[in-house]
Design an enzyme around this catalytic site. Structure first.
Site, PDB file in Angstrom:
ATOM      1  N   LYS A   9      -1.710  11.922   7.581  1.00 24.87           N
ATOM      2  CA  LYS A   9      -2.654  10.849   7.921  1.00 24.87           C
ATOM      3  C   LYS A   9      -3.013  10.876   9.405  1.00 24.87           C
ATOM      4  O   LYS A   9      -2.343  11.559  10.199  1.00 24.87           O
ATOM      5  CB  LYS A   9      -2.031   9.504   7.535  1.00 24.87           C
ATOM      6  CG  LYS A   9      -1.826   9.327   6.025  1.00 24.87           C
ATOM      7  CD  LYS A   9      -1.383   7.894   5.704  1.00 24.87           C
ATOM      8  CE  LYS A   9      -1.170   7.704   4.213  1.00 24.87           C
ATOM      9  NZ  LYS A   9      -0.954   6.278   3.857  1.00 24.87           N
ATOM     10  N   TYR A  49      -8.172   5.741  -3.254  1.00 21.04           N
ATOM     11  CA  TYR A  49      -7.426   4.479  -3.151  1.00 21.04           C
ATOM     12  C   TYR A  49      -7.990   3.419  -4.094  1.00 21.04           C
ATOM     13  O   TYR A  49      -7.918   2.230  -3.784  1.00 21.04           O
ATOM     14  CB  TYR A  49      -7.425   3.994  -1.702  1.00 21.04           C
ATOM     15  CG  TYR A  49      -6.415   4.706  -0.810  1.00 21.04           C
ATOM     16  CD1 TYR A  49      -5.126   4.984  -1.257  1.00 21.04           C
ATOM     17  CD2 TYR A  49      -6.739   5.069   0.495  1.00 21.04           C
ATOM     18  CE1 TYR A  49      -4.198   5.627  -0.451  1.00 21.04           C
ATOM     19  CE2 TYR A  49      -5.814   5.706   1.328  1.00 21.04           C
ATOM     20  CZ  TYR A  49      -4.538   5.979   0.839  1.00 21.04           C
ATOM     21  OH  TYR A  49      -3.614   6.599   1.646  1.00 21.04           O
ATOM     22  N   ASN A 112       1.709   5.075   8.036  1.00 18.28           N
ATOM     23  CA  ASN A 112       2.957   5.613   7.472  1.00 18.28           C
ATOM     24  C   ASN A 112       2.948   7.141   7.281  1.00 18.28           C
ATOM     25  O   ASN A 112       3.569   7.678   6.366  1.00 18.28           O
ATOM     26  CB  ASN A 112       3.311   4.877   6.180  1.00 18.28           C
ATOM     27  CG  ASN A 112       2.249   5.040   5.104  1.00 18.28           C
ATOM     28  OD1 ASN A 112       1.273   5.774   5.297  1.00 18.28           O
ATOM     29  ND2 ASN A 112       2.434   4.385   3.978  1.00 18.28           N
ATOM     30  N   HIS A 115       0.438  10.625   3.049  1.00 15.49           N
ATOM     31  CA  HIS A 115       0.204  10.234   1.656  1.00 15.49           C
ATOM     32  C   HIS A 115       0.826  11.298   0.762  1.00 15.49           C
ATOM     33  O   HIS A 115       0.762  12.488   1.076  1.00 15.49           O
ATOM     34  CB  HIS A 115      -1.297  10.160   1.337  1.00 15.49           C
ATOM     35  CG  HIS A 115      -1.544  10.182  -0.138  1.00 15.49           C
ATOM     36  ND1 HIS A 115      -1.436   9.051  -0.911  1.00 15.49           N
ATOM     37  CD2 HIS A 115      -1.815  11.201  -1.001  1.00 15.49           C
ATOM     38  CE1 HIS A 115      -1.644   9.377  -2.187  1.00 15.49           C
ATOM     39  NE2 HIS A 115      -1.878  10.678  -2.262  1.00 15.49           N
ATOM     40  N   GLU A 126      -5.409  14.572  -7.826  1.00 18.66           N
ATOM     41  CA  GLU A 126      -5.612  14.572  -6.361  1.00 18.66           C
ATOM     42  C   GLU A 126      -5.784  15.996  -5.817  1.00 18.66           C
ATOM     43  O   GLU A 126      -6.544  16.217  -4.874  1.00 18.66           O
ATOM     44  CB  GLU A 126      -4.437  13.856  -5.683  1.00 18.66           C
ATOM     45  CG  GLU A 126      -4.446  12.367  -6.016  1.00 18.66           C
ATOM     46  CD  GLU A 126      -3.288  11.571  -5.413  1.00 18.66           C
ATOM     47  OE1 GLU A 126      -2.456  12.153  -4.692  1.00 18.66           O
ATOM     48  OE2 GLU A 126      -3.232  10.356  -5.683  1.00 18.66           O
TER      49      GLU A 126
HETATM   50  P1  ADP Z   1       1.931   4.892  -1.218  1.00 21.31           P
HETATM   51  O1  ADP Z   1       1.000   5.516  -0.214  1.00 21.31           O
HETATM   52  O2  ADP Z   1       3.351   4.835  -0.702  1.00 21.31           O
HETATM   53  O3  ADP Z   1       1.835   5.503  -2.588  1.00 21.31           O
HETATM   54  P2  ADP Z   1       0.268   2.610  -2.082  1.00 21.31           P
HETATM   55  O4  ADP Z   1      -0.396   3.509  -3.062  1.00 21.31           O
HETATM   56  O5  ADP Z   1       0.789   1.291  -2.566  1.00 21.31           O
HETATM   57  O6  ADP Z   1       1.500   3.344  -1.345  1.00 21.31           O
HETATM   58  O7  ADP Z   1      -0.745   2.274  -0.900  1.00 21.31           O
HETATM   59  C1  ADP Z   1      -1.617   3.240  -0.387  1.00 21.31           C
HETATM   60  C2  ADP Z   1      -1.682   3.123   1.117  1.00 21.31           C
HETATM   61  O8  ADP Z   1      -2.288   1.880   1.481  1.00 21.31           O
HETATM   62  C3  ADP Z   1      -0.304   3.094   1.817  1.00 21.31           C
HETATM   63  O9  ADP Z   1       0.233   4.376   2.032  1.00 21.31           O
HETATM   64  C4  ADP Z   1      -0.638   2.395   3.119  1.00 21.31           C
HETATM   65  O10 ADP Z   1      -1.244   3.265   4.079  1.00 21.31           O
HETATM   66  C5  ADP Z   1      -1.677   1.354   2.658  1.00 21.31           C
HETATM   67  N1  ADP Z   1      -1.032   0.072   2.319  1.00 21.31           N
HETATM   68  C6  ADP Z   1      -0.267  -0.214   1.228  1.00 21.31           C
HETATM   69  N2  ADP Z   1       0.138  -1.497   1.230  1.00 21.31           N
HETATM   70  C7  ADP Z   1      -0.378  -2.067   2.372  1.00 21.31           C
HETATM   71  C8  ADP Z   1      -0.326  -3.379   2.969  1.00 21.31           C
HETATM   72  N3  ADP Z   1       0.337  -4.387   2.403  1.00 21.31           N
HETATM   73  N4  ADP Z   1      -0.975  -3.564   4.150  1.00 21.31           N
HETATM   74  C9  ADP Z   1      -1.661  -2.555   4.743  1.00 21.31           C
HETATM   75  N5  ADP Z   1      -1.770  -1.309   4.212  1.00 21.31           N
HETATM   76  C10 ADP Z   1      -1.128  -1.052   3.060  1.00 21.31           C
END
Ligand code: ADP
Length: 138
Positions: A9, A49, A112, A115, A126
Protein backbone atom coordinates in the site's frame (compact mmCIF):
# COMPACT_ATOMS: atom_id res chain seq x y z
CA UNK A 1 0.56 -24.82 -4.32
CA UNK A 2 -1.56 -21.69 -3.99
CA UNK A 3 -1.02 -18.22 -5.40
CA UNK A 4 -2.32 -15.16 -3.59
CA UNK A 5 -2.39 -11.43 -4.31
CA UNK A 6 -0.83 -8.77 -2.17
CA UNK A 7 -0.70 -5.01 -2.66
CA UNK A 8 2.08 -3.01 -1.03
CA UNK A 9 0.00 0.00 0.00
CA UNK A 10 1.01 3.68 -0.32
CA UNK A 11 2.34 3.88 3.26
CA UNK A 12 4.69 0.96 2.54
CA UNK A 13 5.85 2.49 -0.75
CA UNK A 14 6.29 6.03 0.62
CA UNK A 15 8.15 4.97 3.77
CA UNK A 16 10.48 2.67 1.82
CA UNK A 17 9.47 -0.63 3.47
CA UNK A 18 8.89 -2.57 0.23
CA UNK A 19 12.25 -4.35 0.34
CA UNK A 20 11.87 -5.37 4.00
CA UNK A 21 8.32 -6.61 3.47
CA UNK A 22 9.20 -8.58 0.37
CA UNK A 23 12.22 -10.10 2.13
CA UNK A 24 9.94 -11.43 4.87
CA UNK A 25 7.82 -13.22 2.29
CA UNK A 26 10.84 -14.62 0.45
CA UNK A 27 12.42 -15.81 3.71
CA UNK A 28 9.12 -17.51 4.60
CA UNK A 29 9.41 -19.53 1.38
CA UNK A 30 7.13 -17.61 -0.98
CA UNK A 31 7.99 -17.43 -4.66
CA UNK A 32 7.22 -14.28 -6.66
CA UNK A 33 5.13 -15.09 -9.75
CA UNK A 34 4.34 -11.52 -10.79
CA UNK A 35 5.11 -7.96 -9.73
CA UNK A 36 3.96 -4.56 -11.02
CA UNK A 37 3.65 -0.97 -9.85
CA UNK A 38 0.45 0.89 -10.65
CA UNK A 39 -1.86 3.73 -9.68
CA UNK A 40 -5.30 2.54 -8.59
CA UNK A 41 -8.19 4.45 -10.16
CA UNK A 42 -11.60 4.91 -8.56
CA UNK A 43 -13.14 2.14 -10.63
CA UNK A 44 -10.69 -0.56 -9.59
CA UNK A 45 -10.84 0.56 -5.95
CA UNK A 46 -14.65 0.40 -5.89
CA UNK A 47 -14.46 -3.11 -7.32
CA UNK A 48 -11.64 -4.26 -5.06
CA UNK A 49 -13.21 -2.79 -1.93
CA UNK A 50 -16.87 -3.46 -2.83
CA UNK A 51 -17.37 -5.08 0.61
CA UNK A 52 -16.53 -1.80 2.39
CA UNK A 53 -17.74 0.71 -0.25
CA UNK A 54 -20.82 1.64 1.82
CA UNK A 55 -18.85 2.24 5.04
CA UNK A 56 -18.43 5.84 6.29
CA UNK A 57 -14.62 5.46 6.22
CA UNK A 58 -14.51 4.39 2.56
CA UNK A 59 -13.75 7.87 1.09
CA UNK A 60 -10.73 8.07 3.36
CA UNK A 61 -9.58 4.60 2.26
CA UNK A 62 -9.96 5.68 -1.40
CA UNK A 63 -7.89 8.79 -0.80
CA UNK A 64 -5.22 6.81 1.05
CA UNK A 65 -5.01 4.10 -1.62
CA UNK A 66 -4.57 6.79 -4.30
CA UNK A 67 -1.96 8.79 -2.40
CA UNK A 68 0.85 7.02 -4.27
CA UNK A 69 1.24 4.08 -6.65
CA UNK A 70 0.98 0.61 -5.09
CA UNK A 71 2.93 -2.55 -5.94
CA UNK A 72 0.89 -5.64 -6.78
CA UNK A 73 2.65 -8.97 -6.22
CA UNK A 74 1.52 -12.53 -6.91
CA UNK A 75 3.02 -14.87 -4.28
CA UNK A 76 3.07 -18.65 -4.41
CA UNK A 77 3.47 -21.12 -1.51
CA UNK A 78 1.71 -24.05 0.12
CA UNK A 79 -1.31 -22.52 1.85
CA UNK A 80 -0.29 -19.07 0.59
CA UNK A 81 -3.55 -17.26 1.45
CA UNK A 82 -3.53 -18.08 5.17
CA UNK A 83 0.25 -17.93 5.47
CA UNK A 84 0.38 -14.36 4.12
CA UNK A 85 -2.37 -13.16 6.44
CA UNK A 86 -0.60 -14.73 9.44
CA UNK A 87 2.63 -12.92 8.57
CA UNK A 88 0.67 -9.65 8.21
CA UNK A 89 -1.25 -9.75 11.48
CA UNK A 90 -4.77 -8.37 11.96
CA UNK A 91 -6.25 -5.46 9.95
CA UNK A 92 -5.74 -3.01 12.81
CA UNK A 93 -1.98 -2.41 13.02
CA UNK A 94 -2.38 -1.26 16.63
CA UNK A 95 -3.65 -4.72 17.55
CA UNK A 96 -0.94 -6.53 15.56
CA UNK A 97 1.86 -8.23 17.50
CA UNK A 98 5.44 -7.01 17.09
CA UNK A 99 7.14 -9.35 14.65
CA UNK A 100 4.19 -9.25 12.26
CA UNK A 101 4.42 -6.94 9.24
CA UNK A 102 1.57 -4.69 10.39
CA UNK A 103 2.81 -4.80 13.99
CA UNK A 104 6.25 -3.59 12.90
CA UNK A 105 5.38 -1.15 10.09
CA UNK A 106 1.65 -0.30 10.29
CA UNK A 107 0.08 2.81 11.79
CA UNK A 108 -3.59 2.04 12.41
CA UNK A 109 -6.62 0.18 11.01
CA UNK A 110 -6.46 1.97 7.63
CA UNK A 111 -2.74 2.59 7.16
CA UNK A 112 -1.73 -1.05 7.42
CA UNK A 113 1.09 -1.65 4.91
CA UNK A 114 -0.22 -4.54 2.81
CA UNK A 115 -3.48 -5.82 1.34
CA UNK A 116 -3.78 -9.61 1.04
CA UNK A 117 -6.53 -11.80 -0.42
CA UNK A 118 -8.64 -13.37 2.33
CA UNK A 119 -9.66 -16.63 0.61
CA UNK A 120 -8.58 -18.80 -2.32
CA UNK A 121 -11.71 -17.75 -4.17
CA UNK A 122 -10.93 -14.05 -3.72
CA UNK A 123 -7.26 -14.64 -4.54
CA UNK A 124 -8.28 -15.99 -7.97
CA UNK A 125 -10.55 -12.97 -8.57
CA UNK A 126 -7.97 -10.45 -7.34
CA UNK A 127 -5.08 -11.97 -9.34
CA UNK A 128 -7.22 -11.51 -12.48
CA UNK A 129 -8.04 -7.95 -11.43
CA UNK A 130 -4.39 -6.91 -11.25
CA UNK A 131 -2.52 -9.23 -13.65
CA UNK A 132 -3.05 -10.38 -17.22
CA UNK A 133 -2.37 -14.08 -17.78
CA UNK A 134 0.97 -13.37 -19.47
CA UNK A 135 2.12 -11.26 -16.51
CA UNK A 136 2.17 -14.29 -14.17
CA UNK A 137 5.14 -16.64 -14.46
CA UNK A 138 5.41 -20.35 -13.61
P1 ADP B 1 -8.28 -6.53 5.37
O1 ADP B 1 -7.55 -5.57 4.47
O2 ADP B 1 -7.47 -6.88 6.59
O3 ADP B 1 -8.81 -7.74 4.65
P2 ADP B 1 -10.96 -5.29 5.32
O4 ADP B 1 -11.25 -6.04 4.07
O5 ADP B 1 -11.97 -5.35 6.43
O6 ADP B 1 -9.55 -5.72 5.96
O7 ADP B 1 -10.78 -3.74 4.98
C1 ADP B 1 -10.12 -3.32 3.82
C2 ADP B 1 -9.23 -2.14 4.14
O8 ADP B 1 -10.03 -1.02 4.51
C3 ADP B 1 -8.29 -2.35 5.35
O9 ADP B 1 -7.11 -3.03 5.02
C4 ADP B 1 -8.02 -0.92 5.78
O10 ADP B 1 -7.04 -0.28 4.97
C5 ADP B 1 -9.39 -0.26 5.53
N1 ADP B 1 -10.23 -0.29 6.74
C6 ADP B 1 -10.86 -1.37 7.29
N2 ADP B 1 -11.56 -1.03 8.38
C7 ADP B 1 -11.37 0.32 8.56
C8 ADP B 1 -11.83 1.29 9.52
N3 ADP B 1 -12.63 0.96 10.54
N4 ADP B 1 -11.42 2.58 9.37
C9 ADP B 1 -10.61 2.94 8.34
N5 ADP B 1 -10.17 2.07 7.39
C10 ADP B 1 -10.52 0.78 7.50
Amino acid sequence: METTLILLKPDCVKKGHCGDVLQRFEEAGFRIRGCKMMRLDQQVLREHYAHIAAKPFFPEVEEFMQSSPVIAIALEADGAVDKVRTLLGPTDSKKAEKGTIRGDYGVDVMVNVVHASDSQENAAIELKRFFRGDELFD
